[in-house]
Scaffold this motif. Structure first.
Motif, mmCIF file in Angstrom:
data_model
loop_
_atom_site.group_PDB
_atom_site.id
_atom_site.type_symbol
_atom_site.label_atom_id
_atom_site.label_comp_id
_atom_site.label_asym_id
_atom_site.label_seq_id
_atom_site.Cartn_x
_atom_site.Cartn_y
_atom_site.Cartn_z
ATOM 1 N N THR A 18 0.357 -0.807 0.291
ATOM 2 C CA THR A 18 0.087 0.146 0.126
ATOM 3 C C THR A 18 0.736 1.085 -0.330
ATOM 4 O OG1 THR A 18 -1.644 -1.166 1.197
ATOM 5 C CG2 THR A 18 -1.490 1.807 1.503
ATOM 6 N N HIS A 19 0.616 2.048 -0.880
ATOM 7 C CA HIS A 19 0.981 3.448 -0.750
ATOM 8 C C HIS A 19 0.886 4.350 0.691
ATOM 9 C CE1 HIS A 19 2.686 7.027 -2.021
ATOM 10 N NE2 HIS A 19 2.607 7.188 -2.603
ATOM 11 N N ARG A 20 1.696 4.390 1.097
ATOM 12 C CA ARG A 20 1.832 4.425 2.698
ATOM 13 C C ARG A 20 0.838 6.501 2.871
ATOM 14 N NH1 ARG A 20 -1.384 1.112 5.130
ATOM 15 N NH2 ARG A 20 -0.073 2.535 7.307
ATOM 16 N N GLY A 21 1.436 7.312 1.767
ATOM 17 C CA GLY A 21 1.400 8.452 1.563
ATOM 18 C C GLY A 21 0.051 8.607 1.444
ATOM 19 N N ALA A 22 -0.392 7.838 0.639
ATOM 20 C CA ALA A 22 -1.786 8.019 0.187
ATOM 21 C C ALA A 22 -2.750 6.711 1.161
ATOM 22 C CB ALA A 22 -1.884 7.177 -1.361
ATOM 23 N N ALA A 23 -2.703 6.248 1.691
ATOM 24 C CA ALA A 23 -3.742 5.968 2.437
ATOM 25 C C ALA A 23 -3.778 6.614 4.202
ATOM 26 C CB ALA A 23 -2.200 4.850 3.383
ATOM 27 N N LYS A 24 -2.510 7.589 4.979
ATOM 28 C CA LYS A 24 -3.430 8.809 5.485
ATOM 29 C C LYS A 24 -3.797 10.155 4.620
ATOM 30 C CE LYS A 24 1.424 7.660 6.727
ATOM 31 N NZ LYS A 24 2.918 8.276 7.099
ATOM 32 N N PHE A 26 -6.509 9.465 1.696
ATOM 33 C CA PHE A 26 -7.442 8.820 1.244
ATOM 34 C C PHE A 26 -8.580 8.361 1.981
ATOM 35 C CE2 PHE A 26 -4.819 10.273 -2.302
ATOM 36 C CZ PHE A 26 -5.726 11.238 -2.650
ATOM 37 N N LYS A 27 -9.780 8.152 1.863
ATOM 38 C CA LYS A 27 -11.135 6.692 2.586
ATOM 39 C C LYS A 27 -11.996 6.627 1.619
ATOM 40 C CE LYS A 27 -14.072 7.230 6.818
ATOM 41 N NZ LYS A 27 -14.723 8.564 7.142
ATOM 42 N N VAL A 28 -12.085 5.091 1.907
ATOM 43 C CA VAL A 28 -13.252 4.947 0.989
ATOM 44 C C VAL A 28 -14.720 4.613 1.354
ATOM 45 C CG1 VAL A 28 -13.425 3.027 -0.621
ATOM 46 C CG2 VAL A 28 -10.799 3.092 -0.051
ATOM 47 N N THR A 29 -15.647 5.443 0.800
ATOM 48 C CA THR A 29 -16.951 5.057 1.803
ATOM 49 C C THR A 29 -17.642 3.882 1.240
ATOM 50 O OG1 THR A 29 -17.447 5.771 -0.437
ATOM 51 C CG2 THR A 29 -16.919 7.953 0.920
ATOM 52 N N ALA A 30 -18.665 3.403 2.242
ATOM 53 C CA ALA A 30 -19.370 2.431 2.430
ATOM 54 C C ALA A 30 -19.420 2.167 0.725
ATOM 55 C CB ALA A 30 -19.941 2.816 3.166
ATOM 56 N N SER A 31 -19.851 3.207 -0.655
ATOM 57 C CA SER A 31 -20.196 2.587 -1.549
ATOM 58 C C SER A 31 -19.336 2.641 -2.743
ATOM 59 C CB SER A 31 -20.748 4.036 -1.996
ATOM 60 O OG SER A 31 -20.466 5.108 -1.826
ATOM 61 N N GLY A 32 -17.498 2.825 -1.888
ATOM 62 C CA GLY A 32 -16.845 2.181 -2.982
ATOM 63 C C GLY A 32 -16.074 3.380 -3.410
ATOM 64 N N LYS A 33 -15.887 4.518 -3.099
ATOM 65 C CA LYS A 33 -16.054 6.040 -3.531
ATOM 66 C C LYS A 33 -14.542 6.394 -2.862
ATOM 67 C CE LYS A 33 -20.187 7.561 -5.577
ATOM 68 N NZ LYS A 33 -21.341 8.415 -5.585
ATOM 69 N N PHE A 34 -14.123 7.405 -3.312
ATOM 70 C CA PHE A 34 -12.326 7.530 -2.133
ATOM 71 C C PHE A 34 -13.026 9.046 -1.402
ATOM 72 C CE2 PHE A 34 -10.655 5.198 -4.778
ATOM 73 C CZ PHE A 34 -9.400 4.143 -3.772
ATOM 74 N N GLN A 35 -12.595 9.801 -0.956
ATOM 75 C CA GLN A 35 -13.050 10.886 -0.110
ATOM 76 C C GLN A 35 -11.848 11.468 0.022
ATOM 77 O OE1 GLN A 35 -15.344 10.674 3.906
ATOM 78 N NE2 GLN A 35 -16.824 11.136 2.518
ATOM 79 N N LEU A 70 -6.081 5.794 -7.229
ATOM 80 C CA LEU A 70 -5.677 5.704 -6.443
ATOM 81 C C LEU A 70 -6.307 3.992 -5.939
ATOM 82 C CD1 LEU A 70 -7.859 8.215 -5.223
ATOM 83 C CD2 LEU A 70 -6.078 7.477 -3.956
ATOM 84 N N ARG A 71 -6.996 3.325 -7.375
ATOM 85 C CA ARG A 71 -7.079 2.020 -6.801
ATOM 86 C C ARG A 71 -5.904 0.887 -6.791
ATOM 87 N NH1 ARG A 71 -11.585 1.543 -4.855
ATOM 88 N NH2 ARG A 71 -12.940 2.214 -6.637
ATOM 89 N N MET A 72 -5.022 1.701 -8.060
ATOM 90 C CA MET A 72 -3.082 0.845 -7.570
ATOM 91 C C MET A 72 -2.400 1.192 -6.490
ATOM 92 S SD MET A 72 -3.063 -0.307 -11.051
ATOM 93 C CE MET A 72 -1.400 -0.055 -11.588
ATOM 94 N N MET A 73 -2.936 2.218 -5.813
ATOM 95 C CA MET A 73 -2.048 2.589 -4.995
ATOM 96 C C MET A 73 -2.324 2.020 -2.959
ATOM 97 S SD MET A 73 -0.494 6.856 -5.250
ATOM 98 C CE MET A 73 -1.941 7.517 -5.499
ATOM 99 N N LEU A 74 -4.066 2.170 -3.571
ATOM 100 C CA LEU A 74 -4.602 1.448 -2.585
ATOM 101 C C LEU A 74 -5.201 0.047 -2.360
ATOM 102 C CD1 LEU A 74 -6.476 4.631 -1.347
ATOM 103 C CD2 LEU A 74 -4.163 3.983 -0.337
ATOM 104 N N PRO A 75 -4.208 -0.844 -2.804
ATOM 105 C CA PRO A 75 -5.403 -2.463 -3.599
ATOM 106 C C PRO A 75 -5.928 -2.680 -2.563
ATOM 107 C CG PRO A 75 -3.003 -2.166 -2.752
ATOM 108 C CD PRO A 75 -3.212 -1.222 -2.672
ATOM 109 N N TYR A 76 -5.831 -2.838 -1.408
ATOM 110 C CA TYR A 76 -6.636 -3.393 -0.073
ATOM 111 C C TYR A 76 -8.105 -2.721 0.635
ATOM 112 C CZ TYR A 76 -2.736 -6.665 -0.725
ATOM 113 O OH TYR A 76 -2.142 -7.363 -0.957
ATOM 114 N N ALA A 77 -7.954 -1.511 -0.112
ATOM 115 C CA ALA A 77 -8.914 0.094 0.401
ATOM 116 C C ALA A 77 -10.070 -0.693 -0.334
ATOM 117 C CB ALA A 77 -8.586 0.994 0.021
#
Length: 77
Positions: A18-24, A26-35, A70-77
């Motif tokens: 996981t890209h740690r900078g992106a993980a800090k 961005f947040k994934v919503t319940a519907s799978g969108k990124f905030q 973002l999906r590439m940087m956060l594969p398990y989000a």
């Protein structure tokens, strides 16, 4: 001495990091969108209108064109 391989001689793909900078940031919503958070909300706030500062405090959604990256940087989000 030989390295110990996977059990039963099976092969496996390595874990994706996981890209740690992106993980800090961005947040994934319940519907799978990124905030994301807004920029320009940290300092020199005296010259910004009250309405603008209020809107900058709220989160926003990442535009669809950037979601693939973002999906590439956060594969398990």
């Amino acid at each position: 001495m030989a390295r110990a391989g996977p059990p039963n001689g099976r092969t496996y793909l390595p874990k994706i990091k996981t890209h740690r900078g992106a993980a800090k940031r961005f947040k994934v919503t319940a519907s799978g969108k990124f905030q994301r958070r807004h920029s320009f909300a940290r300092h020199i706030l005296t010259s910004k209108a009250r309405k603008r500062k209020r809107k900058l405090g709220k989160s926003a959604l990442v535009p669809p064109g950037d979601v693939g990256r973002l999906r590439m940087m956060l594969p398990y989000a």
